[in-house]
Design a protein around this motif. Structure first.
Motif, PDB file in Angstrom:
ATOM      1  N   UNK A 256      11.942   5.101  11.769  1.00 49.64           N
ATOM      2  CA  UNK A 256      10.672   4.492  11.852  1.00 49.64           C
ATOM      3  C   UNK A 256      10.193   3.956  10.261  1.00 49.64           C
ATOM      4  N   UNK A 257       9.757   2.830  10.390  1.00 45.26           N
ATOM      5  CA  UNK A 257       9.345   2.117   8.903  1.00 45.26           C
ATOM      6  C   UNK A 257       7.928   1.574   9.257  1.00 45.26           C
ATOM      7  N   UNK A 258       7.385   1.477   8.108  1.00 46.61           N
ATOM      8  CA  UNK A 258       5.905   0.640   8.010  1.00 46.61           C
ATOM      9  C   UNK A 258       5.994  -0.335   6.965  1.00 46.61           C
ATOM     10  N   UNK A 259       5.321  -1.578   7.329  1.00 47.67           N
ATOM     11  CA  UNK A 259       5.565  -2.601   6.498  1.00 47.67           C
ATOM     12  C   UNK A 259       4.109  -2.532   5.565  1.00 47.67           C
ATOM     13  N   UNK A 260       4.118  -3.529   4.595  1.00 51.97           N
ATOM     14  CA  UNK A 260       2.960  -3.556   3.641  1.00 51.97           C
ATOM     15  C   UNK A 260       1.590  -3.373   4.362  1.00 51.97           C
ATOM     16  N   UNK A 261       1.500  -4.163   5.512  1.00 51.38           N
ATOM     17  CA  UNK A 261       0.550  -4.460   6.326  1.00 51.38           C
ATOM     18  C   UNK A 261       0.110  -3.350   7.655  1.00 51.38           C
ATOM     19  N   UNK A 262       0.975  -2.235   7.131  1.00 52.01           N
ATOM     20  CA  UNK A 262       0.779  -0.968   7.789  1.00 52.01           C
ATOM     21  C   UNK A 262       1.238  -1.260   9.389  1.00 52.01           C
TER      22      UNK A 262
END
Length: 275
Positions: free
Chosen positions: A67-73
């Motif tokens: 599970x990852x989140x990017x800079x834009x959530x």
């Protein structure tokens, strides 16, 4: 021990263990998402690798690979799916409702108590399948909610499910995604991206800590399987004894003799007789 070492040496990207390790490398995971979605991502952060979601003790828990989140959530869940499993009792494939369950529990985990629903971030549930679930030949199957009465209307819940088909033959995917598919299927290195992945796997197999982690994990799984099998045998024997006791009761035998014949206690046989 030697069998486990051989198994470790033969692991490929299709293995959950190796897949999680490789996708835990930010440059690889980030590039895969960028190429797949044709977007630019400034950075990603790992929420947890192999996160366990189990909101209630009565609910079925799940273990998510990455599970990852990017800079834009925007949140991404990546899963390697090697087998197209069926439920033998219903003869139905489990993947569609598995994806539904993953989405539901991921949403519950992302929204804190008391927070408004509109704070739910955009999500992508991505299954990398080593089979063509729909047998249509697409490289990618992307799903969003649409209105049946007007297919141009999309429900803007920002939840997307993608089934990647590494055995696909047509569709619009980038060179690096196609090379990733080839690598998953046949361990063929054709681009710098798949060379990075292959090199990473080689490094992992030289790491004594990684090897020890795999062997401990396999040992635990073996113990769990043995315990489960032993419990199943014990349960089967208990059920057989109960069935035998019921038959003997119907034949008019006394409680003491039935208890001796079935290894059940007199109280257990008395309870069966009362039923």
């Amino acid at each position: 021990m030697q069998d486990l070492l051989t198994k470790f040496e033969n692991l490929t990207i299709q293995s959950d263990f190796i897949f999680k390790k490789v996708m835990s490398r930010k440059r690889i995971c980030k590039h895969l998402l960028e190429e797949l979605l044709q977007i630019e991502i400034a950075d990603i952060k790992y929420l947890e690798a192999e996160k366990t979601l189990e909101p209630e003790y009565t609910s079925r828990g799940i273990r998510l690979d990455i599970i990852v989140a990017d800079d834009k959530n925007t949140h991404y869940n990546l899963e390697m799916q090697v087998k197209n499993n069926k439920n033998p009792e219903t003869d139905t494939y489990v993947l569609p409702k598995r994806s539904r369950y993953y989405q539901a529990l991921l949403d519950i985990d992302l929204l804190q108590k008391g927070q408004p629903y509109d704070l739910l971030p955009p999500t992508f549930i991505i299954f990398i399948c080593v089979f063509d679930f729909f047998e249509k030949g697409n490289y990618v199957y992307t799903f969003k909610k649409r209105c049946l009465e007007n297919l141009e209307l999309e429900l803007p819940d920002e939840a997307t499910t993608m089934l990647l088909n590494t055995k696909g033959t047509h569709g619009d995917i980038s060179k690096d995604i196609k090379s990733f598919y080839d690598y998953v299927n046949n361990h063929i290195v054709t681009t710098d991206f798949t060379k990075q992945i292959d090199d990473e796997i080689s490094y992992l197999k030289l790491d004594t800590k990684v090897r020890r982690e795999f062997m401990l994990m396999e040992a635990r799984l073996l113990d769990e399987r043995r315990e489960g099998k032993a419990e199943g045998i014990a349960e089967g024997e208990a059920n057989a004894n109960i069935a035998t006791a019921k038959r003997l009761l119907s034949m008019g035998l006394n409680v003491q003799d039935i208890a001796k014949a079935t290894s059940l206690s007199i109280d257990q046989v008395e309870a069966l007789k009362a039923e």
